[in-house]
Design a protein around this motif. Sequence first.
Motif, PDB file in Angstrom:
ATOM      1  N   TRP A 176       0.690  -1.110  -0.029  1.00 28.78           N
ATOM      2  CA  TRP A 176       0.083   0.095  -0.015  1.00 28.78           C
ATOM      3  C   TRP A 176       0.741   1.204   0.071  1.00 28.78           C
ATOM      4  CZ3 TRP A 176      -0.993   3.278   4.563  1.00 28.78           C
ATOM      5  CH2 TRP A 176      -1.931   4.336   4.117  1.00 28.78           C
ATOM      6  N   ILE A 177       1.979   1.529   0.955  1.00 29.90           N
ATOM      7  CA  ILE A 177       2.890   2.598   0.865  1.00 29.90           C
ATOM      8  C   ILE A 177       3.475   2.729  -0.381  1.00 29.90           C
ATOM      9  CG2 ILE A 177       4.975   3.351   2.065  1.00 29.90           C
ATOM     10  CD1 ILE A 177       2.765   3.556   3.996  1.00 29.90           C
ATOM     11  N   GLN A 178       4.077   1.566  -1.174  1.00 32.30           N
ATOM     12  CA  GLN A 178       4.729   1.673  -2.405  1.00 32.30           C
ATOM     13  C   GLN A 178       3.793   2.119  -3.498  1.00 32.30           C
ATOM     14  OE1 GLN A 178       6.905  -2.200  -2.622  1.00 32.30           O
ATOM     15  NE2 GLN A 178       8.439  -1.683  -1.170  1.00 32.30           N
ATOM     16  N   ALA A 179       2.643   1.529  -3.482  1.00 32.29           N
ATOM     17  CA  ALA A 179       1.813   1.770  -4.701  1.00 32.29           C
ATOM     18  C   ALA A 179       1.052   3.171  -4.663  1.00 32.29           C
ATOM     19  CB  ALA A 179       0.782   0.617  -4.688  1.00 32.29           C
ATOM     20  N   ALA A 180       0.630   3.670  -3.495  1.00 32.30           N
ATOM     21  CA  ALA A 180      -0.139   4.738  -3.401  1.00 32.30           C
ATOM     22  C   ALA A 180       0.555   6.157  -3.657  1.00 32.30           C
ATOM     23  CB  ALA A 180      -0.828   4.855  -1.918  1.00 32.30           C
ATOM     24  N   ASP A 181      -0.275   7.195  -3.749  1.00 32.27           N
ATOM     25  CA  ASP A 181       0.395   8.534  -4.118  1.00 32.27           C
ATOM     26  C   ASP A 181       0.168   9.521  -3.052  1.00 32.27           C
ATOM     27  OD1 ASP A 181      -2.231   8.660  -4.398  1.00 32.27           O
ATOM     28  OD2 ASP A 181      -2.297   9.478  -6.528  1.00 32.27           O
ATOM     29  N   HIS A 182      -0.238   8.780  -1.820  1.00 31.91           N
ATOM     30  CA  HIS A 182      -0.536   9.913  -0.575  1.00 31.91           C
ATOM     31  C   HIS A 182       0.608  10.309   0.128  1.00 31.91           C
ATOM     32  CE1 HIS A 182       0.393   5.954   1.422  1.00 31.91           C
ATOM     33  NE2 HIS A 182      -0.624   5.386   0.936  1.00 31.91           N
ATOM     34  N   ALA A 183       1.871   9.958  -0.345  1.00 29.19           N
ATOM     35  CA  ALA A 183       3.280  10.132   0.119  1.00 29.19           C
ATOM     36  C   ALA A 183       3.005   9.790   1.792  1.00 29.19           C
ATOM     37  CB  ALA A 183       3.135  11.823   0.201  1.00 29.19           C
ATOM     38  N   ARG A 184       2.305   8.948   2.228  1.00 30.24           N
ATOM     39  CA  ARG A 184       2.389   8.454   3.696  1.00 30.24           C
ATOM     40  C   ARG A 184       3.680   7.494   3.894  1.00 30.24           C
ATOM     41  NH1 ARG A 184      -3.144   8.272   3.158  1.00 30.24           N
ATOM     42  NH2 ARG A 184      -4.368   9.298   4.832  1.00 30.24           N
ATOM     43  N   LEU A 185       4.328   7.667   4.878  1.00 30.64           N
ATOM     44  CA  LEU A 185       5.652   6.647   5.231  1.00 30.64           C
ATOM     45  C   LEU A 185       5.129   5.588   6.044  1.00 30.64           C
ATOM     46  CD1 LEU A 185       8.426   9.377   5.957  1.00 30.64           C
ATOM     47  CD2 LEU A 185       7.784   8.110   3.583  1.00 30.64           C
ATOM     48  N   VAL A 186       4.017   5.715   6.985  1.00 31.13           N
ATOM     49  CA  VAL A 186       3.409   4.986   7.731  1.00 31.13           C
ATOM     50  C   VAL A 186       1.801   5.082   7.759  1.00 31.13           C
ATOM     51  CG1 VAL A 186       5.457   4.593   9.112  1.00 31.13           C
ATOM     52  CG2 VAL A 186       3.654   6.216   9.709  1.00 31.13           C
ATOM     53  N   PRO A 187       1.279   4.096   8.039  1.00 29.36           N
ATOM     54  CA  PRO A 187      -0.296   4.359   8.305  1.00 29.36           C
ATOM     55  C   PRO A 187      -0.687   5.366   9.194  1.00 29.36           C
ATOM     56  CG  PRO A 187       0.257   2.018   8.127  1.00 29.36           C
ATOM     57  CD  PRO A 187       1.540   2.719   8.519  1.00 29.36           C
ATOM     58  N   ASP A 188      -1.741   6.223   9.188  1.00 29.07           N
ATOM     59  CA  ASP A 188      -2.155   7.251   9.889  1.00 29.07           C
ATOM     60  C   ASP A 188      -2.308   6.615  11.632  1.00 29.07           C
ATOM     61  OD1 ASP A 188      -2.180   9.009   8.046  1.00 29.07           O
ATOM     62  OD2 ASP A 188      -4.142   9.043   7.745  1.00 29.07           O
ATOM     63  N   SER A 189      -2.405   5.348  11.749  1.00 31.05           N
ATOM     64  CA  SER A 189      -2.898   4.852  12.884  1.00 31.05           C
ATOM     65  C   SER A 189      -1.647   4.536  13.955  1.00 31.05           C
ATOM     66  CB  SER A 189      -3.475   3.274  12.938  1.00 31.05           C
ATOM     67  OG  SER A 189      -2.628   2.496  12.020  1.00 31.05           O
ATOM     68  N   THR A 193      -1.082  11.176  17.674  1.00 32.22           N
ATOM     69  CA  THR A 193      -2.421  11.752  17.499  1.00 32.22           C
ATOM     70  C   THR A 193      -2.867  11.685  15.953  1.00 32.22           C
ATOM     71  OG1 THR A 193      -1.515  13.635  19.053  1.00 32.22           O
ATOM     72  CG2 THR A 193      -3.732  14.216  17.753  1.00 32.22           C
ATOM     73  N   PRO A 194      -3.643  10.476  15.907  1.00 31.78           N
ATOM     74  CA  PRO A 194      -4.122  10.348  14.310  1.00 31.78           C
ATOM     75  C   PRO A 194      -4.769  11.496  13.850  1.00 31.78           C
ATOM     76  CG  PRO A 194      -4.473   8.240  16.129  1.00 31.78           C
ATOM     77  CD  PRO A 194      -4.190   9.395  16.916  1.00 31.78           C
ATOM     78  N   SER A 195      -4.472  11.504  12.527  1.00 33.52           N
ATOM     79  CA  SER A 195      -5.339  12.580  11.803  1.00 33.52           C
ATOM     80  C   SER A 195      -5.100  12.201  10.317  1.00 33.52           C
ATOM     81  CB  SER A 195      -4.983  13.991  12.180  1.00 33.52           C
ATOM     82  OG  SER A 195      -3.418  14.219  11.840  1.00 33.52           O
ATOM     83  N   GLU A 196      -5.921  12.753   9.568  1.00 32.35           N
ATOM     84  CA  GLU A 196      -5.626  12.507   8.086  1.00 32.35           C
ATOM     85  C   GLU A 196      -4.149  13.018   7.583  1.00 32.35           C
ATOM     86  OE1 GLU A 196      -6.967  10.805   4.338  1.00 32.35           O
ATOM     87  OE2 GLU A 196      -7.980  10.668   6.290  1.00 32.35           O
ATOM     88  N   LEU A 197      -3.564  12.120   7.013  1.00 35.79           N
ATOM     89  CA  LEU A 197      -2.213  12.008   6.345  1.00 35.79           C
ATOM     90  C   LEU A 197      -1.169  12.547   7.420  1.00 35.79           C
ATOM     91  CD1 LEU A 197      -3.077  14.316   3.149  1.00 35.79           C
ATOM     92  CD2 LEU A 197      -2.699  11.784   3.201  1.00 35.79           C
ATOM     93  N   CYS A 198      -1.558  12.144   8.828  1.00 37.27           N
ATOM     94  CA  CYS A 198      -0.273  12.368   9.901  1.00 37.27           C
ATOM     95  C   CYS A 198       0.866  11.439   9.369  1.00 37.27           C
ATOM     96  CB  CYS A 198      -1.003  12.121  11.153  1.00 37.27           C
ATOM     97  SG  CYS A 198      -1.671  10.700  11.407  1.00 37.27           S
ATOM     98  N   GLY A 199       0.566  10.410   8.710  1.00 32.68           N
ATOM     99  CA  GLY A 199       1.322   9.289   8.357  1.00 32.68           C
ATOM    100  C   GLY A 199       2.630   9.589   7.476  1.00 32.68           C
ATOM    101  N   GLN A 200       2.368  10.970   7.044  1.00 32.23           N
ATOM    102  CA  GLN A 200       3.498  11.643   6.129  1.00 32.23           C
ATOM    103  C   GLN A 200       4.831  11.677   6.685  1.00 32.23           C
ATOM    104  OE1 GLN A 200       1.401  14.904   4.100  1.00 32.23           O
ATOM    105  NE2 GLN A 200       0.824  13.690   2.612  1.00 32.23           N
TER     106      GLN A 200
END
Length: 259
Positions: A176-189, A193-200
């Motif tokens: 999921w991390i390698q294929a997506a274009d959301h620029a996340r390095l880890v899941p938001d979980s 303090t979880p929030s949208e795109l905090c995993g960037q």
Amino acid sequence: MEPRRETNKTCGVICLKYLLFIFNILFWLAGGAVLAVGVWTLVEKSDYISLLNSSVYSASAYVLIAAGLIVVATGVIGCCATLKEMKSLLIVYLILLLCIFLLEIIAGVLAYIQYKECFPFCYQLNEELRQNLKVTMQQKYHQPGEESVTHAVDKLQQEFKCCGSNHSSDWTESVWIQAADHARLVPDSCCKTPSELCGQRDHPSNIYKVEGGCIMKLEHFILSQLYILGAVGIGIAFLQLVGMMFTCCLYRSLKEDTY
């Protein structure tokens, strides 16, 4: 002098009835506690225990539930036999106590034997479970048809305050991390303090970086459940010895009263 003897017998029977009744209440409560822990484990924790792809750990919850049900049922039978002074039911109750006690001893011996046999290979077994969790998180997280895995992983990371199977860096190999274009390095979980795109941002100030990762936290949780089972089992075994003694004394007193 004969009436006094009958009175003494009656007082003895009443005392034994109260003692056995109190024992049954304690026995019933112990069974209820075991049952509650088993149900709680199965309902609240089974979703992420299933991530390990192993029936060994989930089986502990079913063992707790089965043991709790048997103990509760035996306690109810004991209460009925005590209050109604039914000698036949007291015999059934005594046999059930003896069977449970013997099963506990057998289970303890088998567990010890299996531990001794497993000892040289336990490290390899733990490594296999670690790899199973790592592969599951990397290959199935946020993949089509794997919604339950995604939910379980998010819940695991948030509840245990961890990130990744062994380390947060495990997510760099995630499909999921390698294929997506959301620029996340880890899941938001993974975020404190979880929030949208905090995993960037995977800085320690933002995400959980726990030594040993989620698998260590999960293993500690499972071991704590086993310790609870062992402690309650020892307590119940002690209660059973006391209960068997009271049951034998009450049965003997009731038998003498019939003559």
